[in-house]
Enzyme design. Structure first.
Site, PDB file in Angstrom:
ATOM      1  N   GLN A 277      45.197  30.211  39.899  1.00  7.93           N
ATOM      2  CA  GLN A 277      44.027  30.659  40.651  1.00  7.93           C
ATOM      3  C   GLN A 277      43.375  29.550  41.468  1.00  7.93           C
ATOM      4  O   GLN A 277      42.573  29.826  42.349  1.00  7.93           O
ATOM      5  CB  GLN A 277      42.991  31.281  39.720  1.00  7.93           C
ATOM      6  CG  GLN A 277      42.302  30.285  38.802  1.00  7.93           C
ATOM      7  CD  GLN A 277      41.359  30.942  37.810  1.00  7.93           C
ATOM      8  OE1 GLN A 277      41.775  31.454  36.789  1.00  7.93           O
ATOM      9  NE2 GLN A 277      40.083  30.945  38.145  1.00  7.93           N
ATOM     10  N   CYS A 284      39.585  34.725  38.305  1.00 12.59           N
ATOM     11  CA  CYS A 284      40.437  35.100  37.177  1.00 12.59           C
ATOM     12  C   CYS A 284      40.444  36.607  36.958  1.00 12.59           C
ATOM     13  O   CYS A 284      41.470  37.186  36.628  1.00 12.59           O
ATOM     14  CB  CYS A 284      39.992  34.394  35.911  1.00 12.59           C
ATOM     15  SG  CYS A 284      38.295  34.794  35.468  1.00 12.59           S
ATOM     16  N   PHE A 328      34.600  41.775  37.289  1.00  9.63           N
ATOM     17  CA  PHE A 328      35.032  42.382  36.031  1.00  9.63           C
ATOM     18  C   PHE A 328      36.301  43.194  36.211  1.00  9.63           C
ATOM     19  O   PHE A 328      36.488  43.862  37.215  1.00  9.63           O
ATOM     20  CB  PHE A 328      33.918  43.272  35.477  1.00  9.63           C
ATOM     21  CG  PHE A 328      32.773  42.451  35.007  1.00  9.63           C
ATOM     22  CD1 PHE A 328      32.716  42.017  33.702  1.00  9.63           C
ATOM     23  CD2 PHE A 328      31.816  42.023  35.898  1.00  9.63           C
ATOM     24  CE1 PHE A 328      31.696  41.192  33.279  1.00  9.63           C
ATOM     25  CE2 PHE A 328      30.780  41.203  35.484  1.00  9.63           C
ATOM     26  CZ  PHE A 328      30.723  40.793  34.171  1.00  9.63           C
ATOM     27  N   TYR A 330      37.183  45.905  34.744  1.00  9.29           N
ATOM     28  CA  TYR A 330      36.888  47.346  34.844  1.00  9.29           C
ATOM     29  C   TYR A 330      36.624  47.716  36.300  1.00  9.29           C
ATOM     30  O   TYR A 330      37.105  48.740  36.803  1.00  9.29           O
ATOM     31  CB  TYR A 330      35.656  47.670  33.991  1.00  9.29           C
ATOM     32  CG  TYR A 330      35.346  49.147  33.864  1.00  9.29           C
ATOM     33  CD1 TYR A 330      35.864  49.898  32.813  1.00  9.29           C
ATOM     34  CD2 TYR A 330      34.511  49.786  34.784  1.00  9.29           C
ATOM     35  CE1 TYR A 330      35.568  51.247  32.682  1.00  9.29           C
ATOM     36  CE2 TYR A 330      34.208  51.135  34.659  1.00  9.29           C
ATOM     37  CZ  TYR A 330      34.735  51.864  33.604  1.00  9.29           C
ATOM     38  OH  TYR A 330      34.438  53.200  33.483  1.00  9.29           O
ATOM     39  N   TYR A 372      37.840  51.041  29.335  1.00  9.72           N
ATOM     40  CA  TYR A 372      37.864  50.043  28.282  1.00  9.72           C
ATOM     41  C   TYR A 372      38.768  50.571  27.177  1.00  9.72           C
ATOM     42  O   TYR A 372      38.770  51.768  26.875  1.00  9.72           O
ATOM     43  CB  TYR A 372      36.461  49.805  27.723  1.00  9.72           C
ATOM     44  CG  TYR A 372      35.608  48.953  28.618  1.00  9.72           C
ATOM     45  CD1 TYR A 372      35.890  47.601  28.777  1.00  9.72           C
ATOM     46  CD2 TYR A 372      34.535  49.494  29.302  1.00  9.72           C
ATOM     47  CE1 TYR A 372      35.114  46.815  29.605  1.00  9.72           C
ATOM     48  CE2 TYR A 372      33.752  48.707  30.135  1.00  9.72           C
ATOM     49  CZ  TYR A 372      34.051  47.368  30.281  1.00  9.72           C
ATOM     50  OH  TYR A 372      33.293  46.579  31.105  1.00  9.72           O
ATOM     51  N   HIS A 433      36.180  34.274  30.668  1.00  7.66           N
ATOM     52  CA  HIS A 433      37.465  34.102  31.364  1.00  7.66           C
ATOM     53  C   HIS A 433      38.320  35.351  31.176  1.00  7.66           C
ATOM     54  O   HIS A 433      38.370  35.901  30.082  1.00  7.66           O
ATOM     55  CB  HIS A 433      38.178  32.869  30.779  1.00  7.66           C
ATOM     56  CG  HIS A 433      39.426  32.482  31.511  1.00  7.66           C
ATOM     57  ND1 HIS A 433      39.550  32.545  32.877  1.00  7.66           N
ATOM     58  CD2 HIS A 433      40.625  32.014  31.060  1.00  7.66           C
ATOM     59  CE1 HIS A 433      40.758  32.134  33.237  1.00  7.66           C
ATOM     60  NE2 HIS A 433      41.427  31.799  32.151  1.00  7.66           N
TER      61      HIS A 433
END
Ligand SMILES: *[C@@H]1O[C@H](CO)[C@@H](O)[C@H](O)[C@H]1NC(C)=O
Ligand SMILES: *[C@@H]1O[C@H](CO)[C@@H](O)[C@H](O)[C@H]1NC(C)=O
Ligand SMILES: *[C@@H]1O[C@H](CO)[C@@H](O)[C@H](O)[C@H]1NC(C)=O
Length: 488
Positions: A277, A284, A328, A330, A372, A433
């Site tokens: 990265q 990340c 995130f 999600y 999730y 992370h």
């Protein structure tokens, strides 16, 4: 357009995932959010054009062409409207929520204000968010804002900016501490440390970015694992595979192999190769999520299709994350359903924020069924992770990076004080992370997860690491995300 226009910490939001460092500095927990809400909505007449992200510029309050719906958000993941229709909702870490009801999806970040290092999280109201019919690549979006009605005062609370650095990160440098490395090697047998020349002399700002930020603030932490256990028992052990909820039984878990890895399925590697990265971008979350999709194409095509998706496109174009300031998994999965992913070759990784061009990569790969693991934030655990990993493919997971992790070379990583330093807040676990979970096994009697990092192949075990499994080591079993690939 990013919500980060509202001054997120100018610091190094490192990147890697989560709030504490990047993302937005808001901090809202379950008990500050559930209850009765009114959503003020515009019509669904906006285009979902990523470049002209109208909702971020629109304020549906007060009363400009809005209608309202009233919703009741209940534990653990159920929402009702006034007509008694039932839907689903989840927190997204501590940043915002997604509500799905009457075949429509609503997503918004929670409102906060900031003065210096003091952040006021207004968990009873959202910034302007997006809503649209549930579906893939939906073209018409509306904007909405949510306000919690009769919110108790604890919905609004002040806290210190969590990413505030205590030291001068730009001018202080990381040095491989040989004494510490020796101690790790000698004091225990589970994992080995080494000095990485690529980290030597790098500014602490760099280390923050690659590692997810802020070093753990011991003052804010206390051991209250019981809180989390209480929260978890509210929830059944459930999993989702191909969009279907499933209650996992002991039998389901016992039927799983003792050792498994998507890097070696009858000799075939179905995981996107390790990438790097780089230094300047807290991306990340974009790597772990796009590599989940790339790997899952390999899984469903038995390795005959090997796309690599573009983290740069996510960094540049997704209004659901904060570019190089974090995001995130999600919400990348949501981006993959709403906007699709570009191929790496169309928008190669630059590792810096840059401008999203309209139609820059018209060929998109779409995802769907993002969730999730376990169904909603707070429901993830080792059992449903194993089940979903095995039956669905690699999962995007997050965990808390501590200093000793930089020096990891091999073995099963544990951070000895991790459990003792958990933050005592119900239903929330701090992570910084994001990485890709690809398998599990046992080494010298210690159960581990096999995980792909995004720090290049010279780090760890050819870019991978093992971390202790089954004990929520460094919160790595707190928020796994999966999604299916819809088209590629
Ligand atoms: C956030 O909440 C504060 C306090 O209620 C309010 O003054 C502000 O206008 C809100 N910000 C946005 C962008 O909605
Ligand atoms: C620690 O152990 C690893 C793996 O055996 C080795 O590569 C490394 O050189 C050792 N480092 C020190 C400082 O002992
Ligand atoms: C998947 O590919 C491998 C290697 O080409 C082959 O041996 C195997 O039979 C294939 N499996 C399926 C289910 O097609």
């Amino acid at each position: 357009m990013k919500i980060s226009q509202v001054i997120i910490s100018t610091l190094l939001l490192c990147g890697l995932v989560v709030m504490v460092n990047g993302d937005i500095p808001v901090h809202c927990l379950f008990h500050q959010v559930f209850g009765d809400w009114t959503f003020y909505r515009t019509s669904t007449s906006f285009s979902n054009d990523v470049v002209h992200n109208t909702c971020a510029l629109t304020n549906p309050l007060p009363n400009v062409n809005v209608d309202t719906i009233k919703l009741r958000l209940l534990a653990p993941d159920v929402v009702y409207d006034e007509q008694g229709n039932e839907g689903f909702w989840t927190l997204i870490y501590d940043q915002g929520f997604e509500v799905v009801i009457n075949k429509q999806k609503y997503f918004a970040f929670f409102n906060y204000t900031q003065q210096g290092k003091v952040v006021t999280s207004n968990c009873g109201q959202t910034f302007t968010g997006w809503y649209h019919d549930a579906g893939i690549a939906v073209k018409k979006f509306g904007c909405f804002r949510g306000i919690r009605t009769g919110a108790p005062s604890e919905s609004t609370h002040e806290h210190e900016l969590m990413s505030a650095p205590k030291v001068d990160l730009k001018n202080k440098v990381f040095t491989n501490n040989m004494e510490k490395i020796n101690t790790i090697n000698k004091s225990q047998k589970m994992w080995q440390a080494t000095a990485y020349p690529q980290f030597e002399g790098k500014s602490l700002e760099f280390m923050r970015r690659i590692a997810g930020g802020r070093t753990a603030n011991k003052n804010r932490k206390a051991a209250l694992k019981a809180q989390k256990e209480r929260f978890q028992t509210i929830f059944q052990t459930q999993a989702r595979v191909n969009g279907n909820k499933k209650i996992i039984t002991e039998e389901d878990v016992n039927a799983l192999p003792k050792e498994f890895s998507w890097t070696n399925v009858n000799g075939m590697n179905l995981v996107v190769p390790v990438r790097n990265q780089g230094v300047f971008c807290g991306s990340c979350y974009a790597f772990s999520s796009s590599d989940m999709f790339g790997s899952r194409v390999r899984v469903i095509t038995n390795g005959t299709k090997t796309p690599v998706y573009s983290p740069q496109d996510i960094v540049e174009c997704s209004a659901y994350s904060q570019g190089c300031d974090g995001g995130f998994m999600y919400l990348v999965s949501k981006y993959a359903e709403d906007y699709g992913l570009a191929e790496e070759s169309c928008d190669p990784y630059k590792g810096v924020d840059s401008v999203c061009k309209k139609d820059q990569c018209p060929k998109r790969a779409y995802g769907t069924n993002y969730a999730y693991t376990g169904g909603f934030y707070g429901a993830t655990n080792a059992k449903n992770m194993m089940y979903e990993l095995y039956h669905g493919g690699p999962l995007a997971i997050a965990f808390e990076v501590y200093d000793d992790f930089f020096n990891y070379k091999g073995g099963v990583y544990t951070h000895s004080t991790a459990l003792k330093t958990k933050i005592a807040e119900p239903g929330w676990e701090e992570t910084n992370h994001a990485v890709l979970l690809v398998g599990w096994g046992e080494e010298n009697g210690v159960p581990y997860w096999l995980v792909k990092n995004s720090w290049g192949t010279s780090w760890g075990i050819n870019g991978f690491f093992k971390i202790k499994r089954g004990t929520d080591e460094c919160d790595c079993e707190s928020e796994a995300v999966s999604a299916d690939i819809y088209s590629y």
